[in-house]
Scaffold this motif. Structure first.
Motif, mmCIF file in Angstrom:
data_model
loop_
_atom_site.group_PDB
_atom_site.id
_atom_site.type_symbol
_atom_site.label_atom_id
_atom_site.label_comp_id
_atom_site.label_asym_id
_atom_site.label_seq_id
_atom_site.Cartn_x
_atom_site.Cartn_y
_atom_site.Cartn_z
ATOM 1 N N ARG A 131 5.725 -73.521 -50.772
ATOM 2 C CA ARG A 131 6.395 -73.491 -52.074
ATOM 3 C C ARG A 131 5.781 -74.527 -52.995
ATOM 4 O O ARG A 131 5.759 -75.704 -52.680
ATOM 5 C CB ARG A 131 7.884 -73.726 -51.915
ATOM 6 C CG ARG A 131 8.495 -72.586 -51.108
ATOM 7 C CD ARG A 131 9.965 -72.533 -51.149
ATOM 8 N NE ARG A 131 10.418 -71.469 -50.263
ATOM 9 C CZ ARG A 131 11.674 -71.213 -49.998
ATOM 10 N NH1 ARG A 131 12.621 -71.944 -50.540
ATOM 11 N NH2 ARG A 131 11.992 -70.221 -49.182
ATOM 12 N N HIS A 161 12.047 -81.836 -49.427
ATOM 13 C CA HIS A 161 11.157 -80.732 -49.803
ATOM 14 C C HIS A 161 9.704 -81.029 -49.455
ATOM 15 O O HIS A 161 9.197 -82.099 -49.747
ATOM 16 C CB HIS A 161 11.239 -80.453 -51.304
ATOM 17 C CG HIS A 161 12.522 -79.815 -51.729
ATOM 18 N ND1 HIS A 161 13.616 -80.543 -52.113
ATOM 19 C CD2 HIS A 161 12.887 -78.506 -51.797
ATOM 20 C CE1 HIS A 161 14.606 -79.712 -52.408
ATOM 21 N NE2 HIS A 161 14.197 -78.470 -52.233
ATOM 22 N N GLU A 211 6.846 -75.834 -55.478
ATOM 23 C CA GLU A 211 7.853 -76.442 -56.350
ATOM 24 C C GLU A 211 7.542 -77.920 -56.471
ATOM 25 O O GLU A 211 7.179 -78.574 -55.499
ATOM 26 C CB GLU A 211 9.264 -76.207 -55.809
ATOM 27 C CG GLU A 211 9.433 -76.511 -54.337
ATOM 28 C CD GLU A 211 10.706 -75.934 -53.758
ATOM 29 O OE1 GLU A 211 11.450 -75.271 -54.489
ATOM 30 O OE2 GLU A 211 10.945 -76.140 -52.563
#
Ligand code: ATP
Ligand code: MN
Length: 480
Positions: free
Chosen positions: A230, A239, A232
């Motif tokens: 990801r 994360h 992001e």
């Protein structure tokens, strides 16, 4: 044959003496020109190798530096010293790899986790990371054992995908086209991906779920366990840009079956670690207690790591709906005193991690399963509830971590699914293969995704997700 060694863990566990053995490993310390603390990664406990005074050349002894790799043969004898039952009285020593003590980055002292992250290629050789990665291994093994024993098929879903419809997060593009501006263009100036390797635009996968559903419509029970990506830009302690996800998908399961499976699964793998990694968990619990002592009283944990894990495996997770959770949050003193950064005003907004943590850590003080979220904050494939407002979703929130599982019962009704896709502007042509499962023998089914690193974080008590994966990838960092 070169390798006739015995692992240090076995040697220490056997507690027998008076036999000859060969060990190999890395020198942690060498004291008084006599005592080598040797570690081979099988356990944090070092083997004491005793070098009798006068029996080896000084030149050789000088090379017994921290970090050096050696082979030692000798007699296993009952130890006179404290802390170990047996030790090795060396009769032969061989340096397999020298280590320049001046330059070796790991000194026999405490290093900060931040510093160790910068030398991730060396941090395996510390006690903390030794324990973390042995526990990580055990958990990975337990994942496969749990599903295998239940008759699930381990499905390998693609890493490179063309579907960007899932919308789970920003994606990394995969291309062989030049990036210097000379890539072929369409008439409107955009890149012509028909000329790209796959003849279309492709990305690294964010989830194997959609492909998992296809296989569940044949094998009934499947799971995936693989890397997901990801892009992001989340610089948080939870994360990573590259992480491992476990995604079971089960035909004939409804939302409640799905919750039961997830809860049983989480408890099983934690119990597996408790039973198989006692030494490492004790070490990590102690590490955490020391870290805790540095904090102000109010921020210290009420339970130590071992108690916390025991508590989780021995108690039911709290189950409630999103709507009930919003009520609790809205009425909380925290909200009334405006202590949340995002105040809860009404029904319909997504929960921020501060809200999740309030529910789990302050209100219920145990893992929580939240269900039936508003359809507008969840994915298109989640099954619409009778009320037409909520979907059959479930998130599991864990103390100290927040969301650890995201799952749902899937929308198996073709008309409802395509209507929802239209509402959300998801082009049906691109997902024709997915919709085929709803055309040919559709059935109720459900599944979830569990972030493996968040699980490892929970079990090891490590505060930062970057410290539970060997080589973390996150914004501005892809070393090693
Ligand atoms: P979050 O709100 O925490 O970003 P998410 O809603 O994006 O999570 P899902 O898309 O449901 O998460 O993914 C399923 C699971 O994968 C999550 O419950 C979490 O355990 C894990 N996960 C998601 N994003 C990451 C990430 N960037 N790094 C590590 N694990 C992740
Ligand atoms: Mn996310």
């Amino acid at each position: 044959m070169f390798n006739k060694r015995v692992k240090i863990k076995e040697l220490l566990a056997k507690e027998e003496a008076n036999y000859e053995a060969t060990v190999m490993g890395w020198v942690r310390t060498f004291r008084n020109n006599q005592f080598i603390a040797l570690n081979d990664g099988s356990t944090n406990n070092n083997l004491q190798v005793v070098v009798a005074l006068g029996s080896f050349d000084d030149a050789l002894l000088k090379r017994l530096t921290t970090g050096a790799c050696i082979k030692a043969t000798g007699e296993v004898i009952a130890s006179l010293g404290k802390g170990q039952k047996v030790e090795l009285k060396a009769t032969a020593l061989e340096i397999l790899g020298d280590s320049d003590a001046e330059k070796f980055p790991l000194q026999p002292k405490k290093h900060s986790l931040e510093f160790l992250r910068e030398i991730a290629h060396m941090r395996f050789r510390t006690n903390t990371f030794g324990s973390v990665f042995r526990v990580r291994h055990s958990l990975a093994y337990a994942v496969h054992k749990f599903f295998h024993d239940k008759g699930f098929i381990y499905l390998h879903t693609p890493i490179i995908t063309a579907s960007d419809a899932e919308g789970a997060g920003e994606m990394f593009r995969v291309t062989t086209l030049p990036v210097d501006g000379t890539a072929p263009k369409n008439e409107d100036g955009t890149t012509n991906f028909k000329e790209d390797f796959f003849g279309r635009s492709t990305n690294l996968t964010v989830s194997g779920q959609l492909e998992g559903e296809l296989a569940a419509m044949a094998f009934s029970d499947i799971y995936t366990f693989g890397p997901t990506f990801r892009a992001e830009n989340s610089n948080t302690t939870r994360h990573l840009a590259e992480f491992w996800m476990i995604e079971p998908e089960v035909a004939f399961n409804d939302l409640e079956d799905n919750m039961n499976l997830a809860e049983e699964f989480i408890k099983y793998v934690i119990r597996f670690a408790i039973e198989n990694n006692k030494e490492d968990l004790d070490f990590l619990a102690q590490r955490l207690e020391e870290e805790d002592k540095q904090k102000p009283q109010a921020e210290r944990s009420e339970m130590n790591l071992r108690e916390k894990l025991d508590f989780v495996v021995n108690n039911d997770f709290e189950r409630l709906t999103y709507t009930e959770a919003i009520e609790i949050l809205k009425e909380s003193n925290h909200n009334k005193k405006k202590k949340f950064q995002y105040l809860i005003e009404g029904w319909g907004t997504d929960l921020q991690s501060e809200h999740e943590r309030y529910l789990v850590e302050k209100h219920f003080k145990k893992p929580v399963i939240l269900t039936n979220y508003p359809k507008d904050i969840k994915s298109f494939y989640m099954r619409m509830n009778e009320d037409g407002k909520t979907v059959a979703a479930m998130d599991i929130l864990a103390p100290g971590i927040g969301e650890i599982v995201g799952g749902s019962q899937r929308e198996e009704r073709l008309d409802k699914l395509t209507a929802r896709m239209q509402e959300m502007n998801i082009p049906a042509e691109e997902l024709n293969w997915y919709l085929d499962t709803r055309r040919f023998g559709a059935c109720p089914h459900a599944g979830f995704g569990l972030g493996f690193e968040r699980l490892v974080q929970f079990v090891t008590g490590m505060g930062n997700i970057r410290d539970v994966i060997p080589f973390p990838r996150y914004p501005k960092s892809a070393e090693f």
